[in-house]
Design a protein around this motif. Structure first.
Motif, PDB file in Angstrom:
ATOM      1  N   GLU A   1       0.829  -1.204   0.000  1.00 33.71           N
ATOM      2  CA  GLU A   1       0.000   0.000   0.000  1.00 33.71           C
ATOM      3  C   GLU A   1       0.872   1.266   0.000  1.00 33.71           C
ATOM      4  O   GLU A   1       1.927   1.294   0.620  1.00 33.71           O
ATOM      5  N   VAL A   2       0.390   2.297  -0.675  1.00 32.88           N
ATOM      6  CA  VAL A   2       1.060   3.599  -0.656  1.00 32.88           C
ATOM      7  C   VAL A   2       0.120   4.592   0.025  1.00 32.88           C
ATOM      8  O   VAL A   2      -0.992   4.825  -0.443  1.00 32.88           O
TER       9      VAL A   2
ATOM     10  N   GLU B   1      11.864  13.741 -11.616  1.00 34.20           N
ATOM     11  CA  GLU B   1      12.664  12.513 -11.740  1.00 34.20           C
ATOM     12  C   GLU B   1      12.612  11.693 -10.445  1.00 34.20           C
ATOM     13  O   GLU B   1      12.634  10.466 -10.483  1.00 34.20           O
ATOM     14  N   VAL B   2      12.515  12.382  -9.318  1.00 36.87           N
ATOM     15  CA  VAL B   2      12.430  11.660  -8.037  1.00 36.87           C
ATOM     16  C   VAL B   2      11.036  11.042  -7.883  1.00 36.87           C
ATOM     17  O   VAL B   2      10.894   9.876  -7.489  1.00 36.87           O
ATOM     18  N   LEU B   3      10.017  11.799  -8.239  1.00 33.27           N
ATOM     19  CA  LEU B   3       8.652  11.257  -8.145  1.00 33.27           C
ATOM     20  C   LEU B   3       8.474  10.066  -9.088  1.00 33.27           C
ATOM     21  O   LEU B   3       7.786   9.095  -8.749  1.00 33.27           O
ATOM     22  N   ALA B   4       9.142  10.129 -10.249  1.00 40.73           N
ATOM     23  CA  ALA B   4       9.034   9.012 -11.201  1.00 40.73           C
ATOM     24  C   ALA B   4       9.646   7.745 -10.610  1.00 40.73           C
ATOM     25  O   ALA B   4       9.095   6.642 -10.769  1.00 40.73           O
ATOM     26  N   VAL B   5      10.783   7.892  -9.921  1.00 41.73           N
ATOM     27  CA  VAL B   5      11.404   6.725  -9.281  1.00 41.73           C
ATOM     28  C   VAL B   5      10.480   6.179  -8.190  1.00 41.73           C
ATOM     29  O   VAL B   5      10.275   4.967  -8.071  1.00 41.73           O
ATOM     30  N   MET B   6       9.909   7.086  -7.400  1.00 40.63           N
ATOM     31  CA  MET B   6       9.000   6.628  -6.336  1.00 40.63           C
ATOM     32  C   MET B   6       7.789   5.913  -6.924  1.00 40.63           C
ATOM     33  O   MET B   6       7.320   4.907  -6.400  1.00 40.63           O
ATOM     34  N   LYS B   7       7.305   6.449  -8.028  1.00 43.11           N
ATOM     35  CA  LYS B   7       6.161   5.798  -8.677  1.00 43.11           C
ATOM     36  C   LYS B   7       6.540   4.390  -9.139  1.00 43.11           C
ATOM     37  O   LYS B   7       5.775   3.438  -8.979  1.00 43.11           O
TER      38      LYS B   7
ATOM     39  N   THR C   1       4.694   0.872  -8.344  1.00 42.13           N
ATOM     40  CA  THR C   1       3.986   0.088  -9.356  1.00 42.13           C
ATOM     41  C   THR C   1       4.744  -1.180  -9.758  1.00 42.13           C
ATOM     42  O   THR C   1       4.135  -2.210  -9.994  1.00 42.13           O
ATOM     43  N   GLU C   2       6.088  -1.093  -9.804  1.00 39.75           N
ATOM     44  CA  GLU C   2       6.852  -2.258 -10.264  1.00 39.75           C
ATOM     45  C   GLU C   2       7.292  -3.158  -9.112  1.00 39.75           C
ATOM     46  O   GLU C   2       7.293  -4.373  -9.231  1.00 39.75           O
ATOM     47  N   MET C   3       7.684  -2.540  -7.981  1.00 41.59           N
ATOM     48  CA  MET C   3       8.165  -3.355  -6.854  1.00 41.59           C
ATOM     49  C   MET C   3       7.062  -3.626  -5.833  1.00 41.59           C
ATOM     50  O   MET C   3       7.264  -4.397  -4.905  1.00 41.59           O
ATOM     51  N   ARG C   4       5.924  -2.950  -6.004  1.00 43.79           N
ATOM     52  CA  ARG C   4       4.828  -3.060  -5.021  1.00 43.79           C
ATOM     53  C   ARG C   4       5.338  -2.754  -3.608  1.00 43.79           C
ATOM     54  O   ARG C   4       5.001  -3.425  -2.629  1.00 43.79           O
TER      55      ARG C   4
ATOM     56  N   GLY D   1      -0.341  15.790  -7.419  1.00 43.06           N
ATOM     57  CA  GLY D   1      -0.370  15.010  -8.666  1.00 43.06           C
ATOM     58  C   GLY D   1       0.125  13.592  -8.404  1.00 43.06           C
ATOM     59  O   GLY D   1      -0.494  12.608  -8.816  1.00 43.06           O
ATOM     60  N   PHE D   2       1.231  13.503  -7.676  1.00 42.65           N
ATOM     61  CA  PHE D   2       1.782  12.197  -7.309  1.00 42.65           C
ATOM     62  C   PHE D   2       0.756  11.425  -6.469  1.00 42.65           C
ATOM     63  O   PHE D   2       0.513  10.240  -6.691  1.00 42.65           O
TER      64      PHE D   2
END
Ligand SMILES: Nc1ncnc2c1ncn2[C@@H]1O[C@H](COP(=O)(O)OP(=O)(O)OP(=O)(O)O)[C@@H](O)[C@H]1O
Length: 253
Positions: free
Chosen positions: A34-35, A186-192, A196-199, A210-211
């Motif tokens: 969960e996020v 770029e930091v928000l993209a890594v967090m996303k 989504t990929e590592m759950r 937005g994030f």
């Protein structure tokens, strides 16, 4: 969801600094994968709650449970110090200021904690660190020193470093607020991608709505040391129940 899915559980959490009561009864459960985005006015106690999760701040009362390790607030005994050490192995944290070790290369920053904890052979640790640097888009910076990197790159190293201990939950305390606007994405993209990929299970203090809308499963609005309301982002952002939440959202959106 079953109890086994609970990674973090806060129960009646209180925190005072002297006579200043900053956290005034927070209950929260965060499930695996969960996020949760935590937001609210400056001074509402968001950072303090996060810092209580891994006992950077000791809760005054209530309890914190992480990955099945449950600790009460109050003073530290020798046994509790050891339990805190155990609990922290399950928690990765990323701060507003990146706090990288300036004299070490990027790779050494990432391998440092797992080396100290004896998490595998040297080669395994380096391989994992290189994978993580690849994941945050910095595989070409492994041998650089942090000072040669932009703020956004440094924060991505900090994320890789926190991930290197394979935590059960990642805590982010306003991870982009010290960055120039063009580096925030770029930091928000890594967090996303972690979500989504590592759950990855994540608690994120941020005003990046937005994030939150895109990535969070749940948002929790803090007000005067309590959670005033929480819910799915769309619901909370478009139709908050409390005037306080609405006023805050009107100010930040
Ligand atoms: N170590 C400390 N000693 C004394 N007071 C503290 C300490 N840490 C936090 N506080 C106070 O607790 C209150 C809540 O701080 P906290 O940082 O948790 O709020 P916040 O909601 O995260 O705000 P911000 O967005 O400004 O970081 C503030 O009044 C702050 O000054």
């Amino acid at each position: 969801m079953s109890d086994r899915d609970v990674v973090v559980r806060l129960d009646g959490l209180h925190k005072s600094f002297g006579r200043l009561e900053v956290v005034r009864g927070v209950d929260m459960e965060v499930h695996r994968g969960e996020v949760v985005v935590v937001f609210g006015r400056s001074g509402s106690g968001k950072s303090t709650v996060l810092r209580c999760v891994n006992f950077i701040d000791d809760p005054s009362a209530g309890s914190v449970e992480v990955a099945g390790i449950r600790l009460e607030g109050g003073h530290r005994t020798r046994r509790k110090r050891e339990q805190i050490r155990q609990l922290r192995l399950h928690v990765g944290m990323v701060f507003q200021q990146f706090n990288l070790f300036p004299n070490m290369t990027v790779l050494d920053n990432v391998t440092c904690a797992p080396r100290c904890a004896g998490r595998g052979t040297g080669d395994e640790i380096v391989e994992r660190a290189r994978d993580l640097l690849d994941r945050v888009g910095l595989s070409d910076k492994a041998e650089e020193h942090p000072i040669r990197l932009s703020g956004g790159q440094q924060q991505r190293v900090a994320i890789a470093r926190a991930l290197a201990m394979e935590p059960d939950v990642m805590l982010f305390d306003e991870p982009t607020s010290a960055l120039d606007p063009e580096l925030t994405g770029e930091v928000l993209a890594v967090m996303k991608s972690l979500a989504t990929e590592m759950r990855m299970t994540m608690i994120v203090v941020t005003h990046e709505m937005g994030f939150a809308r895109e990535v969070a499963d749940r948002m929790a609005f803090f007000h005067e040391g309590r959670i005033l309301e929480q819910g799915p982002p769309d619901q909370l952002i478009t139709s908050p129940a409390h005037p306080e939440t609405r006023a805050f959202l009107d100010a930040v959106l």
